[in-house]
Design a protein around this motif. Structure first.
Motif, PDB file in Angstrom:
ATOM      1  N   PHE A  72       0.813  -1.221   0.000  1.00  0.00           N
ATOM      2  CA  PHE A  72       0.000   0.000   0.000  1.00  0.00           C
ATOM      3  C   PHE A  72       0.849   1.275   0.000  1.00  0.00           C
ATOM      4  CE2 PHE A  72      -3.532  -2.538   2.398  1.00  0.00           C
ATOM      5  CZ  PHE A  72      -3.829  -3.208   1.229  1.00  0.00           C
ATOM      6  N   TYR A 106      -0.213   9.207  -0.660  1.00  0.00           N
ATOM      7  CA  TYR A 106      -0.581  10.402  -1.432  1.00  0.00           C
ATOM      8  C   TYR A 106       0.657  11.281  -1.506  1.00  0.00           C
ATOM      9  CZ  TYR A 106      -2.331  14.901  -2.834  1.00  0.00           C
ATOM     10  OH  TYR A 106      -2.495  16.076  -3.508  1.00  0.00           O
ATOM     11  N   SER A 107       1.002  11.722  -2.724  1.00  0.00           N
ATOM     12  CA  SER A 107       2.161  12.610  -2.844  1.00  0.00           C
ATOM     13  C   SER A 107       1.745  13.954  -3.432  1.00  0.00           C
ATOM     14  CB  SER A 107       3.226  11.972  -3.738  1.00  0.00           C
ATOM     15  OG  SER A 107       4.235  12.926  -3.990  1.00  0.00           O
ATOM     16  N   ARG A 114      -0.460  15.000 -12.516  1.00  0.00           N
ATOM     17  CA  ARG A 114      -1.878  14.632 -12.659  1.00  0.00           C
ATOM     18  C   ARG A 114      -2.587  15.635 -13.579  1.00  0.00           C
ATOM     19  NH1 ARG A 114      -1.094  12.074  -7.418  1.00  0.00           N
ATOM     20  NH2 ARG A 114      -0.991  13.996  -6.248  1.00  0.00           N
ATOM     21  N   SER A 132      -5.691   3.635  -7.746  1.00  0.00           N
ATOM     22  CA  SER A 132      -6.196   5.022  -7.686  1.00  0.00           C
ATOM     23  C   SER A 132      -6.055   5.677  -6.321  1.00  0.00           C
ATOM     24  CB  SER A 132      -7.651   5.062  -8.155  1.00  0.00           C
ATOM     25  OG  SER A 132      -8.391   4.037  -7.528  1.00  0.00           O
ATOM     26  N   PRO A 136      -6.897  10.979  -6.374  1.00  0.00           N
ATOM     27  CA  PRO A 136      -6.511  12.238  -7.021  1.00  0.00           C
ATOM     28  C   PRO A 136      -6.569  12.201  -8.556  1.00  0.00           C
ATOM     29  CG  PRO A 136      -4.580  11.179  -6.030  1.00  0.00           C
ATOM     30  CD  PRO A 136      -5.790  10.430  -5.553  1.00  0.00           C
ATOM     31  N   TYR A 137      -6.061  11.139  -9.191  1.00  0.00           N
ATOM     32  CA  TYR A 137      -6.138  11.104 -10.665  1.00  0.00           C
ATOM     33  C   TYR A 137      -7.590  11.119 -11.153  1.00  0.00           C
ATOM     34  CZ  TYR A 137      -1.199  10.327 -11.932  1.00  0.00           C
ATOM     35  OH  TYR A 137       0.152  10.473 -12.144  1.00  0.00           O
ATOM     36  N   ASN A 156      -6.126  -0.870  -1.157  1.00  0.00           N
ATOM     37  CA  ASN A 156      -6.059  -0.477   0.261  1.00  0.00           C
ATOM     38  C   ASN A 156      -7.454   0.006   0.709  1.00  0.00           C
ATOM     39  OD1 ASN A 156      -5.780   0.890   2.670  1.00  0.00           O
ATOM     40  ND2 ASN A 156      -3.956   2.043   2.076  1.00  0.00           N
ATOM     41  N   GLY A 181     -10.661  -3.126  -4.487  1.00  0.00           N
ATOM     42  CA  GLY A 181     -10.173  -4.485  -4.703  1.00  0.00           C
ATOM     43  C   GLY A 181      -8.856  -4.503  -5.438  1.00  0.00           C
ATOM     44  N   VAL A 183      -6.620  -5.026  -8.577  1.00  0.00           N
ATOM     45  CA  VAL A 183      -6.885  -4.827 -10.015  1.00  0.00           C
ATOM     46  C   VAL A 183      -6.853  -6.162 -10.760  1.00  0.00           C
ATOM     47  CG1 VAL A 183      -5.982  -2.456 -10.008  1.00  0.00           C
ATOM     48  CG2 VAL A 183      -4.482  -4.330 -10.663  1.00  0.00           C
ATOM     49  N   PRO A 200      -0.363   4.422 -12.164  1.00  0.00           N
ATOM     50  CA  PRO A 200       0.588   5.115 -11.264  1.00  0.00           C
ATOM     51  C   PRO A 200       1.115   4.214 -10.136  1.00  0.00           C
ATOM     52  CG  PRO A 200      -1.661   5.809 -10.795  1.00  0.00           C
ATOM     53  CD  PRO A 200      -1.757   4.717 -11.818  1.00  0.00           C
ATOM     54  N   LEU A 201       1.896   3.206 -10.502  1.00  0.00           N
ATOM     55  CA  LEU A 201       2.515   2.302  -9.515  1.00  0.00           C
ATOM     56  C   LEU A 201       3.951   2.054  -9.972  1.00  0.00           C
ATOM     57  CD1 LEU A 201       1.728   0.485  -6.978  1.00  0.00           C
ATOM     58  CD2 LEU A 201       1.495  -1.372  -8.622  1.00  0.00           C
ATOM     59  N   PRO A 202       4.826   3.083  -9.843  1.00  0.00           N
ATOM     60  CA  PRO A 202       6.121   3.047 -10.540  1.00  0.00           C
ATOM     61  C   PRO A 202       6.991   1.832 -10.246  1.00  0.00           C
ATOM     62  CG  PRO A 202       5.745   5.207  -9.567  1.00  0.00           C
ATOM     63  CD  PRO A 202       4.648   4.315  -9.084  1.00  0.00           C
TER      64      PRO A 202
HETATM   65  C1  SAM Z   1       1.966   4.891  -5.669  1.00  0.00           C
HETATM   66  S1  SAM Z   1       0.356   4.739  -4.997  1.00  0.00           S
HETATM   67  C2  SAM Z   1      -0.575   5.824  -6.068  1.00  0.00           C
HETATM   68  C3  SAM Z   1      -1.879   6.268  -5.464  1.00  0.00           C
HETATM   69  C4  SAM Z   1      -2.622   7.365  -6.258  1.00  0.00           C
HETATM   70  N1  SAM Z   1      -2.827   7.006  -7.638  1.00  0.00           N
HETATM   71  C5  SAM Z   1      -1.901   8.695  -6.155  1.00  0.00           C
HETATM   72  O1  SAM Z   1      -1.379   9.166  -7.173  1.00  0.00           O
HETATM   73  O2  SAM Z   1      -1.886   9.277  -5.061  1.00  0.00           O
HETATM   74  C6  SAM Z   1      -0.098   3.137  -5.542  1.00  0.00           C
HETATM   75  C7  SAM Z   1      -1.435   2.616  -5.007  1.00  0.00           C
HETATM   76  O3  SAM Z   1      -1.673   1.323  -5.567  1.00  0.00           O
HETATM   77  C8  SAM Z   1      -2.350   0.522  -4.612  1.00  0.00           C
HETATM   78  N2  SAM Z   1      -2.169  -0.879  -5.031  1.00  0.00           N
HETATM   79  C9  SAM Z   1      -1.036  -1.631  -4.964  1.00  0.00           C
HETATM   80  N3  SAM Z   1      -1.257  -2.860  -5.503  1.00  0.00           N
HETATM   81  C10 SAM Z   1      -2.556  -2.878  -5.922  1.00  0.00           C
HETATM   82  C11 SAM Z   1      -3.357  -3.855  -6.582  1.00  0.00           C
HETATM   83  N4  SAM Z   1      -2.872  -5.051  -6.892  1.00  0.00           N
HETATM   84  N5  SAM Z   1      -4.635  -3.542  -6.893  1.00  0.00           N
HETATM   85  C12 SAM Z   1      -5.126  -2.295  -6.568  1.00  0.00           C
HETATM   86  N6  SAM Z   1      -4.419  -1.340  -5.953  1.00  0.00           N
HETATM   87  C13 SAM Z   1      -3.148  -1.612  -5.628  1.00  0.00           C
HETATM   88  C14 SAM Z   1      -1.690   0.917  -3.294  1.00  0.00           C
HETATM   89  O4  SAM Z   1      -2.495   0.615  -2.186  1.00  0.00           O
HETATM   90  C15 SAM Z   1      -1.487   2.432  -3.496  1.00  0.00           C
HETATM   91  O5  SAM Z   1      -2.589   3.155  -3.003  1.00  0.00           O
END
Ligand code: SAM
Length: 276
Positions: A72, A106-107, A114, A132, A136-137, A156, A181, A183, A200-202
């Motif tokens: 998370f 959140y950053s 965004r 998501s 924010p997006y 989360n 849930g 993805v 957005p999950l670098p």
């Molecule tokens: C880097 S954060 C980006 C959050 C948001 N998009 C933002 O810009 O503030 C990545 C998010 O992906 C979620 N996440 C990680 N693995 C996931 C999965 N398998 N399915 C859904 N969400 C997931 C995390 O809980 C986290 O909130």
């Protein structure tokens, strides 16, 4: 801002301590989040009081008590001054976002990115935001482009709950919905395709590329975030190229935008890719 804090603490900290002080900090709503190096922990109260005195709108000062961690991407915090609370209301790109930065990712630093992506969305598009967070997006896109439809998916439970709350706090935004849930389970269950998918999950978005391509229509847009050193940006594009080949799709165009950095050498890049 960085010089201002050092200047204000000049009479209280030794020159060596001032050197070690990280003078800049993030402001999320009315909360300041600062890094206090180990050697300055005995000064944390003075640092917090000085921030509170310098910035009248700041009510809570927290320090990072660890690193972004786990699935998370959560950041442990310690309140070192002001009110003893962790929830705050932040405004970004005209959108109101309630959050507890210790329970959700959140950053504030990604606000411009965004806005950039939201400006690319056209009327009538079906947009999917994977990962998501607190929304924010989806909310920024939904506000800037009222004639599109946006869906966000987040695992989360705390982040999803804030996203739903944030949607209700932004009453004018009526084109956004959130799904709670993983993805991996939720996207296939949707049984529909999208014109644009944002990832957005670098650190691990590459693991979800096959899944994302399955949900992207022909000639759709993918915004794929990755971490790369300077000189390695083409590798981010290549990850998409490989996924396209595996899935019988065609990478038509790709451009790379630097969206931030994680360390002086490691950049957060976004590949905007058109996929046939
Ligand atoms: C880097 S954060 C980006 C959050 C948001 N998009 C933002 O810009 O503030 C990545 C998010 O992906 C979620 N996440 C990680 N693995 C996931 C999965 N398998 N399915 C859904 N969400 C997931 C995390 O809980 C986290 O909130």
């Amino acid at each position: 801002m960085s010089g201002e804090l050092k200047k204000a603490l000049a009479g209280q900290l030794s020159p060596d301590e001032l050197d070690r002080l990280v003078g800049s900090f993030d402001i999320v709503g009315d909360m300041a989040i600062i890094i206090v190096p180990e050697e300055l922990l005995h000064r944390k109260r003075q640092i917090a009081d000085t921030i509170l005195a310098l910035h009248k709108h700041i009510r809570v000062v927290a320090r990072r008590a660890g690193h972004y961690d786990g699935e998370f991407r959560i950041l442990p915090l310690e309140i070192i001054g002001g009110e003893e609370r962790r929830e705050t209301l932040h405004r970004e790109n005209g959108v109101r976002l309630l959050l507890n930065p210790e329970k959700v990712y959140y950053s504030v630093r990604s606000g411009n990115e965004r806005k950039r992506v939201a400006a690319l969305v056209r009327d009538g598009e079906r947009v999917l935001v994977l990962f998501s967070g607190i929304g924010p997006y989806p909310l920024v896109i939904g506000r800037i482009q009222p004639l599109c439809q946006v869906v966000g998916i987040e695992k989360n439970p705390d982040a999803h709950a804030y996203a739903v709350k944030n949607l209700s706090y932004n009453k004018k935004i009526t084109n956004v919905s959130f799904i709670h849930g993983d993805v991996r389970e939720q996207l296939p269950q949707l049984g529909r395709v999208f014109d644009r998918i944002i990832m957005p999950l670098p650190r691990s978005a590459g693991d979800f590329l096959d899944l994302a391509l399955g949900g992207l229509c022909r000639d759709g847009w993918l915004h794929f975030y990755d971490l790369q050193e300077k000189g390695g940006f083409a590798e981010a594009v290549e990850k998409i190229g490989q996924a396209c080949r595996r899935n019988g799709r065609e990478l038509a165009t790709a451009s790379v935008t630097v969206a931030g950095h994680c360390s002086p050498r490691l950049f957060r890049v976004c590949v905007d890719a058109r996929i046939g």
